[in-house]
Scaffold this motif. Structure first.
Motif, mmCIF file in Angstrom:
data_model
loop_
_atom_site.group_PDB
_atom_site.id
_atom_site.type_symbol
_atom_site.label_atom_id
_atom_site.label_comp_id
_atom_site.label_asym_id
_atom_site.label_seq_id
_atom_site.Cartn_x
_atom_site.Cartn_y
_atom_site.Cartn_z
ATOM 1 N N GLU A 256 12.178 39.138 16.595
ATOM 2 C CA GLU A 256 11.923 40.398 17.265
ATOM 3 C C GLU A 256 12.977 40.837 18.430
ATOM 4 O OE1 GLU A 256 8.372 41.186 18.988
ATOM 5 O OE2 GLU A 256 8.708 43.330 19.019
ATOM 6 N N ARG A 257 13.234 39.866 19.289
ATOM 7 C CA ARG A 257 14.075 40.045 20.246
ATOM 8 C C ARG A 257 15.685 40.550 20.002
ATOM 9 N NH1 ARG A 257 15.383 36.868 24.671
ATOM 10 N NH2 ARG A 257 16.533 35.261 22.937
ATOM 11 N N THR A 345 13.642 53.923 17.948
ATOM 12 C CA THR A 345 12.189 53.910 18.811
ATOM 13 C C THR A 345 11.185 53.466 17.524
ATOM 14 O OG1 THR A 345 11.873 56.235 18.344
ATOM 15 C CG2 THR A 345 12.964 55.401 20.738
ATOM 16 N N PRO A 349 11.715 46.454 19.766
ATOM 17 C CA PRO A 349 11.204 45.385 20.333
ATOM 18 C C PRO A 349 10.817 45.415 21.811
ATOM 19 C CG PRO A 349 13.470 45.152 20.523
ATOM 20 C CD PRO A 349 13.036 46.551 19.821
ATOM 21 N N SER A 350 9.511 44.898 22.145
ATOM 22 C CA SER A 350 8.906 44.944 23.481
ATOM 23 C C SER A 350 9.888 44.377 24.284
ATOM 24 C CB SER A 350 7.564 44.363 23.551
ATOM 25 O OG SER A 350 7.670 43.178 22.917
ATOM 26 N N ASN A 351 10.627 43.268 24.174
ATOM 27 C CA ASN A 351 11.394 42.442 25.032
ATOM 28 C C ASN A 351 12.943 42.433 24.646
ATOM 29 O OD1 ASN A 351 12.334 41.170 27.252
ATOM 30 N ND2 ASN A 351 11.253 39.095 26.510
#
Ligand code: ATP
Ligand code: MG
Length: 404
Positions: A256-257, A345, A349-351
Motif C-alpha cells: 500500500e505504501r 484520491t 494510501p494512508s501513509n
C-alpha cells in the motif's frame, strides 16, 4: 475610420536567426485565431486589420496570445497634417469614452523626409486635440493615454491605448509538449507556463470510472478547453485515459505504501508512449517540491525513471499562493476547486512512502506487468481534439506498433 491593432513584440531579447521564426510563428498564430482578418508585418510591428464589430474580441485574443508584448489600436493616415490631426482627435475621443482625459503625444520619425521634427509635430497635434476636446489636458509625465505617431515609409501610423499583453514566446517556436493534467490547481498553471515559453501543448488525463464520476471528467475537459485558448489557435489534444483496471491491479499487487508512486510511474510510462508516438519530446507536470509528502526529490526521480523524455516542472519553485494567483488570472481556478474526486484520491494510501528507492520499487512492482497494463489502458482510451475552446472530434487512440 478603419481601425487596426498594432502589435509589438519583445524584439530586444531575440537573436538574429531566431527572430524570423518568431515573427513567422506569431503571425500565423494570430491568423489562426482571427480568421478573416489581414495580418501584415512591417519592421518591428505586426498590423492586424479587423472589422470594427470584431475589434473588441480581437483585443481579448491579442491580450492572451503569447509572444505579444503590448498592442494598441490605431490607423494609417497620409502625410497630410490635417489627416494626422483628425485621426489623432478621433483616437483621443475613443480614449475619452473610456474615461481617460490626460494625454501626451509621442512621435517617432522613422522617415526623415517628413518636414517636421518629432518635437515640432507633438505640440501641434496636442493643441489640436485640446482645441477639439476641451475636457482633455496634457500630462507629460503621467498621462492616462498616449497618442503615438510613427512617420514611416509606408505612411503615418497613429495609435493609442497601449495595453500590456502576456509576453512570452509564440506557441510553437519551442516545439511540442504533453501535459499531465489532473483536475487540481497546479497542472493547468504548469501547462500555461509551458505554453508561455513557446511550447505547443497537448494534455493527458487519467480517470477511474466509476470511482471518478462524469462531473470529475467534465471538469478536466473544461480545464483543457481553457488551456486550448492559450495555444495560439493550434489544435490542443486531450488524451483521456481509462485508468481503473490499472489502479485495481496496483491496489491488489503492490504494498500500500508504494501504490501512489507506482500509479504515478504508470502514468508517466503511458504519457511517454503517447508523446513518443506524436514525436513530442517533453512532458510537463504540475509537480512541486515538498508541497505534499509524495513530492520529494526521491519520489520525483523514481517516477521520472519511467520515461526517457525530458520532464519539465514549471512550478517547481512556486509557492502555492503564487500558483493560485496565476490560476485566477488565467481562468482555471474556479474550475479547479470544484470538489470532484481525482483518480489518485480514490485508492490513496494512508501513509505513502516519501523517499522511494528504485530498488524497493522494482521489488514491489514485481507482480505487475507495466507494459501490458499500459497497452490495455491505451486501447481503451479516447482523444479529444479541441481548438480555441471547442471540441472538434472525439476518437480512439492508435499507436503504431513500433512506438508502443
Ligand atoms: P495538481 O494541483 O495539478 O493536481 P498537486 O499539487 O495536487 O497537483 P499531485 O496531485 O501530487 O499534486 O499531482 C502531481 C502532478 O501529477 C500533477 O500536477 C499532474 O501533473 C500529475 N497528475 C496527478 N494526477 C493526475 C491525473 N489524474 N491525470 C494526469 N496527471 C495527473
Ligand atoms: Mg492533485
Amino acid at each position: 475610420m478603419n481601425r487596426f491593432v498594432v502589435v509589438r513584440y519583445g524584439e530586444i531579447a531575440l537573436k538574429k536567426g531566431n527572430r524570423k521564426l518568431f515573427e513567422k510563428v506569431l503571425v500565423n498564430n494570430i491568423k489562426r485565431q482571427l480568421g478573416r482578418s489581414t495580418v501584415e508585418r512591417i519592421r518591428g510591428r505586426i498590423i492586424v486589420s479587423v472589422p470594427s464589430e470584431r475589434l473588441r474580441s480581437s483585443i481579448e485574443i491579442m491580450s492572451r496570445t503569447f509572444g505579444i508584448q503590448n498592442f494598441s489600436v490605431g490607423t494609417w493616415t497620409s502625410y497630410d497634417l490635417e489627416d494626422i490631426y483628425l485621426t489623432s482627435v478621433d483616437l483621443a475621443k475613443d480614449e475619452m469614452k473610456r474615461g481617460r482625459k490626460t494625454f501626451k503625444v509621442e512621435t517617432r520619425r522613422l522617415d526623415k523626409r517628413f518636414p517636421l521634427k518629432s518635437v515640432e509635430l507633438n505640440p501641434l497635434v496636442g493643441e489640436r486635440i485640446l482645441e477639439e476636446l476641451p475636457e482633455t489636458s496634457v500630462d507629460i509625465h503621467n498621462p492616462e493615454f498616449k497618442i503615438e505617431i510613427e512617420i514611416r515609409d509606408e505612411g503615418v501610423l497613429i495609435s493609442s491605448g497601449k495595453t500590456t499583453a502576456s509576453g512570452g514566446l509564440p506557441v510553437g517556436v519551442s516545439g511540442r509538449a504533453l501535459l499531465l493534467l489532473s483536475g487540481g490547481i497546479d497542472s493547468p498553471v504548469a501547462g500555461w507556463l509551458a505554453q508561455k515559453r513557446g511550447l505547443d501543448l497537448d494534455a493527458i488525463h487519467f480517470s477511474s470510472p466509476p470511482y471518478t464520476g462524469e462531473r470529475s471528467f467534465d471538469k478536466v475537459l473544461s480545464l483543457a478547453k481553457t488551456l486550448s485558448i492559450y495555444n495560439g489557435g493550434r489544435e490542443f489534444r486531450l488524451y483521456s485515459m481509462h485508468f481503473t483496471d490499472a489502479q485495481i491491479a496496483v491496489h491488489k499487487h503492490v504494498e500500500e505504501r508504494y501504490s501512489l508512486v507506482c500509479q504515478r510511474r504508470l502514468m508517466m510510462k503511458i504519457a511517454s508512449k503517447i508523446a513518443e508516438a506524436q514525436r513530442i519530446i517533453a512532458i510537463v507536470t504540475g509537480e512541486n517540491l515538498g508541497q505534499v509528502a509524495s513530492q520529494t526529490l526521491e519520489n520525483l526521480r523514481v517516477i521520472e525513471e519511467q520515461t526517457e523524455l525530458i520532464v519539465l516542472r514549471p512550478l517547481l519553485s512556486y509557492d502555492k499562493i503564487e500558483t493560485i494567483e496565476l490560476a485566477k488570472q488565467i481562468g482555471t481556478f474556479e474550475t479547479s476547486i470544484l470538489p470532484y474526486e481525482d483518480c489518485c484520491t480514490v485508492f490513496v494510501p494512508s501513509n505513502p512512502v516519501t523517499k522511494a528507492r528504485l530498488f524497493d520499487i522494482n521489488r514491489v512492482e514485481a507482480g505487475l506487468d507495466l507494459e501490458c497494463l499500459a497497452k490495455d489502458i491505451i486501447e481503451k482510451s479516447k482523444m479529444y481534439r479541441i481548438k480555441n475552446g471547442d471540441i472538434l472530434e472525439v476518437k480512439s487512440i492508435e499507436i503504431p506498433e513500433e512506438a508502443s
